[in-house]
Structures are given as C-alpha cells and as structure tokens.
Design an enzyme around this catalytic site. Structure first.
Site, PDB file in Angstrom:
ATOM      1  N   GLU A   1      -8.172  -5.358   9.203  1.00  0.00           N
ATOM      2  CA  GLU A   1      -7.648  -6.472   8.611  1.00  0.00           C
ATOM      3  C   GLU A   1      -8.423  -7.784   9.256  1.00  0.00           C
ATOM      4  O   GLU A   1      -9.329  -7.655   9.882  1.00  0.00           O
ATOM      5  CB  GLU A   1      -6.078  -6.531   9.175  1.00  0.00           C
ATOM      6  CG  GLU A   1      -5.478  -5.678   8.560  1.00  0.00           C
ATOM      7  CD  GLU A   1      -3.775  -5.647   9.056  1.00  0.00           C
ATOM      8  OE1 GLU A   1      -3.626  -6.568   9.399  1.00  0.00           O
ATOM      9  OE2 GLU A   1      -3.178  -4.640   9.100  1.00  0.00           O
TER      10      GLU A   1
ATOM     11  N   LYS B   1       5.998   1.826  12.510  1.00  0.00           N
ATOM     12  CA  LYS B   1       5.887   1.963  14.078  1.00  0.00           C
ATOM     13  C   LYS B   1       6.761   1.018  14.982  1.00  0.00           C
ATOM     14  O   LYS B   1       7.207   1.684  15.979  1.00  0.00           O
ATOM     15  CB  LYS B   1       4.352   2.373  14.312  1.00  0.00           C
ATOM     16  CG  LYS B   1       3.614   0.993  14.073  1.00  0.00           C
ATOM     17  CD  LYS B   1       2.246   1.113  13.890  1.00  0.00           C
ATOM     18  CE  LYS B   1       1.841  -0.121  13.192  1.00  0.00           C
ATOM     19  NZ  LYS B   1       0.759   0.300  12.018  1.00  0.00           N
TER      20      LYS B   1
ATOM     21  N   GLY C   1       0.103   8.786  10.317  1.00  0.00           N
ATOM     22  CA  GLY C   1       0.282   8.716   8.599  1.00  0.00           C
ATOM     23  C   GLY C   1       0.289   9.979   7.992  1.00  0.00           C
ATOM     24  O   GLY C   1       1.429  10.573   8.260  1.00  0.00           O
TER      25      GLY C   1
ATOM     26  N   GLU D   1       8.138  10.019   9.909  1.00  0.00           N
ATOM     27  CA  GLU D   1       7.162  11.041   9.646  1.00  0.00           C
ATOM     28  C   GLU D   1       5.838   9.758   9.827  1.00  0.00           C
ATOM     29  O   GLU D   1       4.949   9.942  10.464  1.00  0.00           O
ATOM     30  CB  GLU D   1       6.892  11.866   8.864  1.00  0.00           C
ATOM     31  CG  GLU D   1       5.736  12.830   8.850  1.00  0.00           C
ATOM     32  CD  GLU D   1       5.657  13.515  10.127  1.00  0.00           C
ATOM     33  OE1 GLU D   1       6.470  14.381  10.608  1.00  0.00           O
ATOM     34  OE2 GLU D   1       4.720  13.233  11.072  1.00  0.00           O
TER      35      GLU D   1
ATOM     36  N   THR E   1       0.684  -1.212  -0.083  1.00  0.00           N
ATOM     37  CA  THR E   1      -0.132  -0.034  -0.054  1.00  0.00           C
ATOM     38  C   THR E   1       0.988   1.445  -0.036  1.00  0.00           C
ATOM     39  O   THR E   1       0.937   2.284  -0.664  1.00  0.00           O
ATOM     40  CB  THR E   1      -0.895  -0.027   1.153  1.00  0.00           C
ATOM     41  OG1 THR E   1      -1.714  -1.296   1.163  1.00  0.00           O
ATOM     42  CG2 THR E   1      -1.868   1.161   1.278  1.00  0.00           C
TER      43      THR E   1
ATOM     44  N   LYS F   1       2.376   3.558  18.352  1.00  0.00           N
ATOM     45  CA  LYS F   1       2.412   4.945  17.788  1.00  0.00           C
ATOM     46  C   LYS F   1       2.710   5.881  18.932  1.00  0.00           C
ATOM     47  O   LYS F   1       3.586   6.582  18.656  1.00  0.00           O
ATOM     48  CB  LYS F   1       1.176   5.329  17.057  1.00  0.00           C
ATOM     49  CG  LYS F   1       0.886   4.457  15.701  1.00  0.00           C
ATOM     50  CD  LYS F   1      -0.241   4.782  14.906  1.00  0.00           C
ATOM     51  CE  LYS F   1      -0.513   3.710  13.753  1.00  0.00           C
ATOM     52  NZ  LYS F   1      -2.122   3.676  13.437  1.00  0.00           N
TER      53      LYS F   1
HETATM   54  N1  LIG Z   1      -1.129   1.029   5.071  1.00  0.00           N
HETATM   55  C1  LIG Z   1      -1.175   2.116   5.627  1.00  0.00           C
HETATM   56  O1  LIG Z   1      -2.212   3.052   5.570  1.00  0.00           O
HETATM   57  C2  LIG Z   1       0.044   2.774   6.514  1.00  0.00           C
HETATM   58  C3  LIG Z   1      -0.186   3.985   7.211  1.00  0.00           C
HETATM   59  C4  LIG Z   1       0.798   4.564   7.838  1.00  0.00           C
HETATM   60  C5  LIG Z   1       2.033   3.593   8.152  1.00  0.00           C
HETATM   61  N2  LIG Z   1       2.159   2.534   7.591  1.00  0.00           N
HETATM   62  C6  LIG Z   1       3.139   1.538   7.751  1.00  0.00           C
HETATM   63  O2  LIG Z   1       4.004   1.327   6.498  1.00  0.00           O
HETATM   64  C7  LIG Z   1       4.420  -0.105   6.592  1.00  0.00           C
HETATM   65  C8  LIG Z   1       3.896  -0.740   5.436  1.00  0.00           C
HETATM   66  O3  LIG Z   1       2.407  -1.035   5.292  1.00  0.00           O
HETATM   67  P1  LIG Z   1       1.714  -1.280   4.019  1.00  0.00           P
HETATM   68  O4  LIG Z   1       0.332  -1.112   4.308  1.00  0.00           O
HETATM   69  O5  LIG Z   1       2.172  -0.719   2.756  1.00  0.00           O
HETATM   70  O6  LIG Z   1       1.985  -3.042   4.026  1.00  0.00           O
HETATM   71  P2  LIG Z   1       1.669  -4.040   2.771  1.00  0.00           P
HETATM   72  O7  LIG Z   1       0.614  -3.661   1.885  1.00  0.00           O
HETATM   73  O8  LIG Z   1       1.497  -5.264   3.501  1.00  0.00           O
HETATM   74  O9  LIG Z   1       3.224  -4.180   1.934  1.00  0.00           O
HETATM   75  C9  LIG Z   1       4.160  -4.618   2.520  1.00  0.00           C
HETATM   76  C10 LIG Z   1       5.471  -4.628   1.549  1.00  0.00           C
HETATM   77  O10 LIG Z   1       6.545  -5.061   2.003  1.00  0.00           O
HETATM   78  C11 LIG Z   1       6.984  -6.338   1.369  1.00  0.00           C
HETATM   79  N3  LIG Z   1       7.646  -7.428   2.255  1.00  0.00           N
HETATM   80  C12 LIG Z   1       7.061  -8.084   3.318  1.00  0.00           C
HETATM   81  N4  LIG Z   1       7.780  -8.668   4.025  1.00  0.00           N
HETATM   82  C13 LIG Z   1       9.033  -8.580   3.316  1.00  0.00           C
HETATM   83  C14 LIG Z   1      10.352  -9.326   3.512  1.00  0.00           C
HETATM   84  N5  LIG Z   1      10.599 -10.002   4.490  1.00  0.00           N
HETATM   85  N6  LIG Z   1      11.165  -8.836   2.780  1.00  0.00           N
HETATM   86  C15 LIG Z   1      10.874  -8.290   1.613  1.00  0.00           C
HETATM   87  N7  LIG Z   1       9.826  -7.687   1.494  1.00  0.00           N
HETATM   88  C16 LIG Z   1       8.749  -8.013   2.111  1.00  0.00           C
HETATM   89  C17 LIG Z   1       5.864  -6.886   0.673  1.00  0.00           C
HETATM   90  O11 LIG Z   1       6.098  -7.938  -0.300  1.00  0.00           O
HETATM   91  P3  LIG Z   1       5.083  -8.675  -1.425  1.00  0.00           P
HETATM   92  O12 LIG Z   1       4.513  -7.474  -2.255  1.00  0.00           O
HETATM   93  O13 LIG Z   1       6.019  -9.489  -2.332  1.00  0.00           O
HETATM   94  O14 LIG Z   1       4.255  -9.264  -0.498  1.00  0.00           O
HETATM   95  C18 LIG Z   1       4.989  -5.727   0.316  1.00  0.00           C
HETATM   96  O15 LIG Z   1       5.393  -5.248  -0.952  1.00  0.00           O
HETATM   97  C19 LIG Z   1       4.009  -0.500   7.756  1.00  0.00           C
HETATM   98  O16 LIG Z   1       5.179  -0.180   8.638  1.00  0.00           O
HETATM   99  C20 LIG Z   1       3.004   0.174   8.337  1.00  0.00           C
HETATM  100  O17 LIG Z   1       2.856   0.380   9.558  1.00  0.00           O
HETATM  101  C21 LIG Z   1       0.901   1.849   6.848  1.00  0.00           C
END
Ligand SMILES: NC(=O)c1ccc[n+]([C@@H]2O[C@H](COP(=O)([O-])OP(=O)(O)OC[C@H]3O[C@@H](n4cnc5c(N)ncnc54)[C@H](OP(=O)(O)O)[C@@H]3O)[C@@H](O)[C@H]2O)c1
Length: 458
Positions: free
Chosen positions: A213, A128, A157, A152, A36, A228
């Site tokens: 989720e 976080k 977010g 940040e 994402t 957070k």
């Molecule tokens: N989503 C939000 O709105 C949001 C908001 C604020 C902060 N965050 C933070 O941003 C971070 C990412 O969140 P997200 O929602 O983008 O997560 P996500 O959609 O699950 O994406 C995670 C990505 O990391 C890759 N990945 C996971 N484990 C891995 C590993 N061991 N080695 C290499 N690549 C790996 C995955 O690869 P694959 O694609 O191959 O599975 C995927 O591309 C987290 O720390 C989250 O807390 C998210």
C-alpha cells in the site's frame, strides 16, 4: 413460534427462534464492503448461484451490499436496490440471515459484527483486526446466540489454516506455529535475496505492482502479521494472545549483504510470525526477520506466497502453503465459510460449538513472555577496523556475556576506510545477554557500527 412441518430453524433472535419455511428456503446474505474481497464474494454469489445450491442444498441470495460511496460504478454490477450506505439495511433487516463482512479495520466493522451476532445472524468475516481484538468475545456471543462465526480469510488468505486449527487439528497439543503470513514483506525479501536489491527499491517495486500500500507501515513493521498471529495463536493455544503483546520487528534494517552472507552460511532470510508454547505454560509470540536453513520448506516460500507450519503432539509437523491474499484466494476462504453455513443452517441443534478459550472469560489472555527471555542463535553483522586483535576484543565481550561464537567470517574489506564486515553467528544464547553484549561491542573503538542482529530459527 413453533417448529411446524416443513419449518427450519435458521438462527435465533433474542430468545425466539427465527423460523423460515423450508419451501422457500432461500438464505439472504448481507454483504458489508465491496472492495477487493467483497467484490470477489459478490461475483461468486451472483455467478455461481446454481453451483452453490447444488453443493449446499440451499439457494443464497445477495440481498444487500453496504459501501461508503453509493455514487461509484461498481464491479460486479449489482441488481437494482441492492447497494446501500446504511448499515441498518443489513443489521436491522430480519430477512438478512447471514452477514459477510469485508470492510476491514476495527471500527465500525467490529460493532457491526457484534450487532449482527446479537441479532441472531450468522457471520463470516475476513477481518484480522476485529478477530484479533475481539475474537474470543465475539465467539462467546455467537455461541450464546447459537449462530456461526467463521473467519477463515482473516489469517492466511486462501490457506485453510483457521479451519484446520478449529477442527481438524483440535485434538493436538500445539507446540508451535511458525509462519510467513505477510505477502508484501515476503515479496520484498524475495526481491532483495534474488537480485541484491536495496530495501527501498524493493518496496517501491512492490508498491508499483500493487503488492504494497501507499503507506506500507503495517506490512513492513510486522503489525499486519501480528494481528494474524494473534488470531492463529489464540486458536492454537486456546486463550487470547493480544496482538499488543506480540514482539514485532520490521524488515527495513535488512541490507542486500545480509542476504549474501546468510546464503553463504546456508540460510535464507524470512520474516517469520512465531507463536510457541514455553515450558512454564506461557507463550512466546514474535514477528521478526529470521535466518531459516535453506533446506527448510519455509525458506522456499517466495514472492507473495504465504505458508504456515504447525507442530503438534499428534500431527507432527504440517506445512500449508498458498496464496495469502488477493481477490480470488480470499474469496475462496470467505465463500468456503459461507457454503459451510449454508450446508449446516438447517441443523436442528444449531452450529457446532466453537473452540472457546480456556480460562472462563473470553478476555483471559496468555502470559506472553517478553523477547528478553528468548533463547536463540544469532547472526550479527558489524563494520570493524580491518586490523589484528579486533575479533579477540569482541569475542571477550561475548564470552563474558555467556555467548558462544559458532562461526566468524570477514567480508568486503574496504582499503579506503580501513574497515571490513565481520559476520558472527552464535550458539543459542539469551536475548537479554546478547543485546547487552552488543551495546558493549558497539562502544569498542575498533567497531564502527553494529549493522544488524538477526535471530536464527533452526
Ligand atoms: N485484499 C486482500 O487480499 C485480503 C486478504 C485477506 C483478508 N483481507 C481482509 O478483507 C477485508 C477487506 O479487504 P479489502 O482489501 O477487500 O478492502 P477494500 O478493497 O479497501 O474494500 C473495503 C470495502 O469496504 C467498504 N467500506 C469501508 N469502510 C466502510 C464503512 N465505514 N462503511 C461501509 N463500508 C465501508 C468500502 O466502501 P467503498 O467501496 O465505498 O469505498 C469498500 O467497498 C479486510 O479486513 C482485509 O484485512 C483482505
């Protein structure tokens, strides 16, 4: 290597400055994660290259993107040869100047960040959990290596609260942070309040809409908010607040009638994450549902929105409100950090110092008070026999525990079972006294159940 004409310092590996010619001043980005957030960051880098150059004076090139599964079709489509499943393609590549981490979780992301900083690479992370568990140690490492570590997006977010605490509000003695920093819970509570929806139904709806989720535990039990709050509190109070020391209470005990009765009393119910300085120099840190006066701005934060209120000795009360999650809002935060690095990467003196924790060691932690010591007003809802003298028995137990009743309302009499709902609010009392008194109240023959105890935040 010397700093010849037209050469700029962009980081340090070991004790040697890495020097790159200003003439080919492209900054190479290694992006870890393409989900994402990572997908949003990749798209922003690929689509806005010219705007980024104009705003920062530097060109940024997406050199490598790390994922787990190289076989999946990806959005956005990346230039050939960019995608990798080998972290060494980023961590061991001296041509990667900035690592942007959007994998999430402590392992392996935490180790990757440590290695990136140790190798003299600048780091931006949205993580976080890593920043809560290892933030101060990583900040010390970044300082030692004279590289940036910006985070940040790790709390709030798209709300720029981390940068505020690190710079604009740094002159303040912070008294408290009170925040709504989990959009999933706030969405569920908003649905329960507006439509008198039961908790389970509101959760199912949040899952259908992609706001929760499949396993919602971290959100609804307050664990996500505790990470957070640990990040924000550690910055605000200049010493580590371990997330394990933060009291957490989830939202699953709340019932539609709690929202109805709270509204009658002039309150909304929100899950708050609070860190506050205690008079003895310790810290109170807690995540739990709370009654918030309905005219307070925090009571008006609805749906998946987040808000953070900071109270400081100089700034007074500040409230930042906005989108705490989602691809675009989080990309805004990550890209803001990245653009700041691009703008300052040429600085001869290295990055500005990070506000490292007081107390010598990055591991030095605050003394976080147990919840028992909290002084708060309370809302309690009981199911009692609908007969004379019940209130007198309850009031006697509360009085013996030094708890003064502020209001009492009797609701929803059920002639079938001969019971009624008794809703009592108290003046501020000690949590330990209230918990002890409620155990005695629950043992009264005229009390069928103690349904809820909710702290009131005035
Ligand atoms: N989503 C939000 O709105 C949001 C908001 C604020 C902060 N965050 C933070 O941003 C971070 C990412 O969140 P997200 O929602 O983008 O997560 P996500 O959609 O699950 O994406 C995670 C990505 O990391 C890759 N990945 C996971 N484990 C891995 C590993 N061991 N080695 C290499 N690549 C790996 C995955 O690869 P694959 O694609 O191959 O599975 C995927 O591309 C987290 O720390 C989250 O807390 C998210």
């Amino acid at each position: 290597m010397g700093m010849g004409n037209g050469a700029i310092r962009i980081g340090r590996q070991g004790q040697d400055w890495t020097v790159k010619s200003a003439l080919d001043g492209e900054i190479n980005i290694g992006l870890m994660g393409l989900g994402t957030v990572g997908g949003g960051v990749a798209a922003a880098l690929l689509d806005n290259a010219e705007a980024i150059r104009r705003k920062t004076g530097r060109a940024a090139r997406l050199r490598r993107v790390l994922v787990r599964d190289a076989g999946r079709t990806r959005q956005p489509a990346l230039p050939p040869g960019t995608l990798t499943v080998n972290p060494e393609d980023i961590l061991s590549d001296p041509q990667v100047h900035v690592v942007v981490e959007t994998i999430g979780g402590d392992a392996p992301a935490g180790e990757y960040l440590e290695r990136a900083l140790a190798a003299g690479k600048h780091v931006v992370t949205a993580n976080k959990e890593v920043m809560s568990r290892r933030g101060p140690a990583l900040m010390a490492l970044a300082q030692e290596r004279q590289v940036n570590l910006l985070f940040e997006a790790s709390a709030g977010g798209g709300i720029p609260i981390v940068g505020c605490l690190m710079s604009q509000l740094l002159a303040n003695d912070i008294h408290s942070i009170r925040s709504i920093i989990n959009g999933t819970t706030n969405y569920i509570l908003t649905r329960m309040a507006r439509s008198q929806t039961a908790f389970g139904d509101a959760l199912a709806e949040a899952q259908e809409r992609g706001y929760a989720e499949a396993d919602p535990t971290n959100d609804i039990e307050g664990i996500d908010a505790a990470y957070k709050l640990s990040v924000l509190g550690s910055l605000a109070f200049h010493r580590r607040i371990p997330h394990q020391a933060i009291f957490t209470e989830g939202i699953s005990r709340l019932a539609p009638e709690d929202f109805r009765y709270a509204a009658e009393l002039g309150y909304a119910i929100k899950s708050l994450a609070i860190a506050a300085a205690a008079p003895d120099g310790g810290i109170q840190a807690r995540v739990h549902p709370a009654l918030v006066p309905e005219d307070h701005l925090l009571a008006k934060v609805d749906g998946v929105y987040n808000a953070v209120e900071v109270t400081g000795n100089l700034c007074g009360q500040i409230i930042l409100h906005g989108q705490g999650a989602g691809r675009d809002a989080t990309t805004s935060a990550v890209m803001g950090d990245l653009l700041n690095i691009l703008r300052t990467i040429d600085n001869a003196d290295g990055p500005p110092p990070l506000p490292l924790p007081d107390g010598g060691s990055p591991d030095a932690a605050h003394q976080v008070h147990p919840i028992d010591q909290l002084s708060s007003a309370y809302y309690m809802r009981l199911t009692c026999a609908d007969q004379a003298g019940v209130l007198a028995q309850i009031a006697r137990i509360l009085g013996d525990g030094n708890i003064s009743i502020a209001t009492v309302i009797q609701k929803d009499t059920d002639p079938g079972s001969g019971t009624a709902q008794l809703v009592i609010t108290t003046y501020p009392a000690r949590e330990m006294d209230v918990q002890t008194a409620l155990q005695s109240v629950a043992r009264l023959g005229v009390v069928a159940s103690v349904n809820n105890l909710i702290r009131i935040e005035e």
